[in-house]
Write an enzyme that holds these catalytic residues in place. Structure first.
Site, PDB file in Angstrom:
ATOM      1  N   ARG A  49      -1.779   5.547   0.738  1.00 27.12           N
ATOM      2  CA  ARG A  49      -1.878   5.855   2.324  1.00 27.12           C
ATOM      3  C   ARG A  49      -0.515   6.319   2.802  1.00 27.12           C
ATOM      4  NH1 ARG A  49      -5.443   1.896   1.306  1.00 27.12           N
ATOM      5  NH2 ARG A  49      -3.933   0.219   1.703  1.00 27.12           N
ATOM      6  N   GLU A  82       0.361 -10.518  -4.046  1.00 27.27           N
ATOM      7  CA  GLU A  82      -0.395 -11.557  -4.061  1.00 27.27           C
ATOM      8  C   GLU A  82      -1.260 -12.122  -5.165  1.00 27.27           C
ATOM      9  OE1 GLU A  82      -2.969  -8.686  -1.938  1.00 27.27           O
ATOM     10  OE2 GLU A  82      -0.673  -8.894  -2.224  1.00 27.27           O
TER      11      GLU A  82
END
Length: 176
Positions: free
Chosen positions: A59, A96
């Site tokens: 993005r 993560e």
């Protein structure tokens, strides 16, 4: 009057349970919202000497391209490993849920060029940190890092600032 965050949709439990996904595609799809975001992201850099805008996959390409156009400077993508056709340098980073690698063309930034780093979201910060390291390895000077959203509970803004980076975000959301 609508604010940037009003155009951002929250999707609960995506990509997995417990995550509040902040979806900027609804912001991008609205011409007023998208214009507002680009204008607000540009505002801190009025009159600032910038040579290149670097967008972080994916993005960050949308935002970075629009910002580079408005600043009349070049745009450079930092992409996932194996997506760029020319000679690249790579940087590993931790997610993560694992590890990943991003790359930049080795000739994309010249020593001393002043760079603005752009992405939609500052969450775990691994991509931003890896991008910064790549730019610095090429001799670029990072002017600032600009995001639409900061997730302050994750603490990455403070981590980037501890690296000496200026960080600007248009809005923040609590939680992950």
């Amino acid at each position: 009057m609508k604010q940037v965050q009003d155009y951002i949709r929250t999707i609960v439990d995506f990509p997995h349970e417990g995550i509040m996904f902040r979806d900027v595609t609804t912001l991008f799809a609205d011409p007023r919202g998208f214009r507002m975001a680009i204008d607000q992201m540009l505002h801190p850099y009025a009159g600032v000497d910038i040579d290149k805008v670097v967008g972080l996959e994916a993005r960050g390409f949308i935002l970075g391209g629009a910002i580079a156009h408005q600043l009349s400077v070049g745009f450079v993508p930092i992409r996932k490993k194996g997506k760029l056709p020319g000679r690249t340098i790579s940087q590993e980073y931790t997610l993560e849920y694992g590890e990943a690698i991003v790359e930049i063309h080795e000739d994309a930034i010249q020593p001393g060029e002043r760079v603005l780093v752009v992405d939609d979201l500052l969450a775990t910060g691994g991509t931003a940190e890896a991008g910064i390291k790549l730019i610095e390895r090429l001799g670029g000077e990072i002017v600032s890092c600009a995001f639409i959203i900061d997730l302050p509970e994750l603490g990455w803004r403070k981590r980037l600032e501890a690296m000496g980076m200026e960080v600007n975000a248009l809005c923040s959301f609590e939680g992950m």
